[in-house]
Design a protein around this motif. Sequence first.
Motif, PDB file in Angstrom:
ATOM      1  N   LYS A   7       0.829  -1.206   0.000  1.00  0.00           N
ATOM      2  CA  LYS A   7       0.000   0.000   0.000  1.00  0.00           C
ATOM      3  C   LYS A   7       0.862   1.255   0.000  1.00  0.00           C
ATOM      4  O   LYS A   7       0.557   2.239  -0.688  1.00  0.00           O
ATOM      5  CB  LYS A   7      -0.929  -0.012   1.218  1.00  0.00           C
ATOM      6  N   ARG A  10       2.291   1.700  -3.542  1.00  0.00           N
ATOM      7  CA  ARG A  10       1.263   2.201  -4.460  1.00  0.00           C
ATOM      8  C   ARG A  10       0.970   3.685  -4.197  1.00  0.00           C
ATOM      9  O   ARG A  10       0.826   4.468  -5.143  1.00  0.00           O
ATOM     10  CB  ARG A  10      -0.015   1.373  -4.315  1.00  0.00           C
ATOM     11  N   ASN A  11       0.894   4.061  -2.953  1.00  0.00           N
ATOM     12  CA  ASN A  11       0.645   5.467  -2.634  1.00  0.00           C
ATOM     13  C   ASN A  11       1.792   6.356  -3.101  1.00  0.00           C
ATOM     14  O   ASN A  11       1.568   7.468  -3.600  1.00  0.00           O
ATOM     15  CB  ASN A  11       0.436   5.632  -1.125  1.00  0.00           C
ATOM     16  N   GLY A  14       1.553   6.818  -6.774  1.00  0.00           N
ATOM     17  CA  GLY A  14       0.436   7.703  -7.075  1.00  0.00           C
ATOM     18  C   GLY A  14       0.794   9.158  -6.860  1.00  0.00           C
ATOM     19  O   GLY A  14       0.436  10.030  -7.667  1.00  0.00           O
ATOM     20  N   GLU A  17       3.315  10.598  -9.528  1.00  0.00           N
ATOM     21  CA  GLU A  17       2.691  10.959 -10.805  1.00  0.00           C
ATOM     22  C   GLU A  17       2.543  12.476 -10.924  1.00  0.00           C
ATOM     23  O   GLU A  17       2.698  13.041 -12.008  1.00  0.00           O
ATOM     24  CB  GLU A  17       1.322  10.277 -10.914  1.00  0.00           C
ATOM     25  N   ARG A 200      -1.147  -0.551 -13.583  1.00  0.00           N
ATOM     26  CA  ARG A 200      -2.304  -0.563 -12.694  1.00  0.00           C
ATOM     27  C   ARG A 200      -1.940  -1.169 -11.345  1.00  0.00           C
ATOM     28  O   ARG A 200      -2.401  -0.715 -10.291  1.00  0.00           O
ATOM     29  CB  ARG A 200      -3.460  -1.343 -13.339  1.00  0.00           C
ATOM     30  N   ASN A 203      -0.229   1.425  -9.432  1.00  0.00           N
ATOM     31  CA  ASN A 203      -0.973   2.685  -9.307  1.00  0.00           C
ATOM     32  C   ASN A 203      -0.286   3.818 -10.068  1.00  0.00           C
ATOM     33  O   ASN A 203      -0.236   4.972  -9.607  1.00  0.00           O
ATOM     34  CB  ASN A 203      -1.159   3.073  -7.835  1.00  0.00           C
ATOM     35  N   GLY A 205       0.111   6.671 -12.845  1.00  0.00           N
ATOM     36  CA  GLY A 205      -0.736   7.568 -13.600  1.00  0.00           C
ATOM     37  C   GLY A 205      -0.334   7.600 -15.062  1.00  0.00           C
ATOM     38  O   GLY A 205       0.684   7.009 -15.457  1.00  0.00           O
ATOM     39  N   GLN A 209       3.108   6.308 -16.917  1.00  0.00           N
ATOM     40  CA  GLN A 209       3.050   5.233 -17.905  1.00  0.00           C
ATOM     41  C   GLN A 209       3.786   5.634 -19.180  1.00  0.00           C
ATOM     42  O   GLN A 209       4.480   4.815 -19.795  1.00  0.00           O
ATOM     43  CB  GLN A 209       1.590   4.893 -18.230  1.00  0.00           C
TER      44      GLN A 209
END
Length: 303
Positions: A7, A10-11, A14, A17, A200, A203, A205, A209
Amino acid sequence: MASFVFKVIRNAFGIAEHVAPGLCGRAAFELFCRTPNPRSLTAGEQRAVDQAARFMAEARRHCLTTRKGRITVFDFKPQGGTRPLGTILVLHGWRSRTEYMKSVIEGFRDAGYRVVSLDLPGHGQSSGRRLNMALAVDAVRVAGEWFGPFAAVAGHSFGGAVAVNAAVGAVAGIPPLATARLVLISAPSSMPAIFEDFGRFLNLGPRSQLAVAAEVERVTGRRLEDFVGSVQLATVPIPALVIHAPDDREVSADDAKAFARAGDHVRLFWARGLGHRRILFDPEVVSEAVGFVTARPRLARVN
């Protein structure tokens, strides 16, 4: 604990991004290329390696140098000491090694072929902790220079994707591999789709990507969207056999259907109920692969 760390990662991606998408994309690409420690095997993996020890002792081992490291190649003579009908190159998948390709190798040896199987970079007895398409195709290039041309290249999972990309010359600066046929077992077709799924998972953006795609182009000299196996096979009509299980949970059966639509030079055999890994040990699968290479295929075409 692992769930909490995931987690956090992923944060972090995120947030990156919006702050540093370029750095985020480069970090994600490096994470994608990172391979598991080949010395840290699960109990099942260690058991498979131990069970193949006598089989592996029959091979002559070669240590070859690539542009970025060292690979180990195993050279198996035909059973019975007969003059080989030709040479087959065998490529394993991600988190795999030559030992796991034992049944496929034995099938071709029994049919009178010499079999060359390499441990891809970051796997088995080869060096490094990174693997991507450029590193893999370069490893295949070296094997081809030493042992080619090949009667066929047989690859499982990521090894099947590598076989296609090596055969069509997909990586800039590396010529197409000389092979008469391809056998693709549980192979993915679309590298863009794999990176999209990976994005994905992390996470990522849209800007991150794009940065990942830029890294692919930097490393391979080709755009990410160029790495679609079904399109590649449509433009280079090498006879190919695609073997896939409809219940494969790691590589969708849709990838096999996409390969089959590349043209009449591609044939599809459904290995029903065999999943992604058990397919390698099935006698009928091995028989189909060998029969295709010896021009005696018994194949089911896609409807």
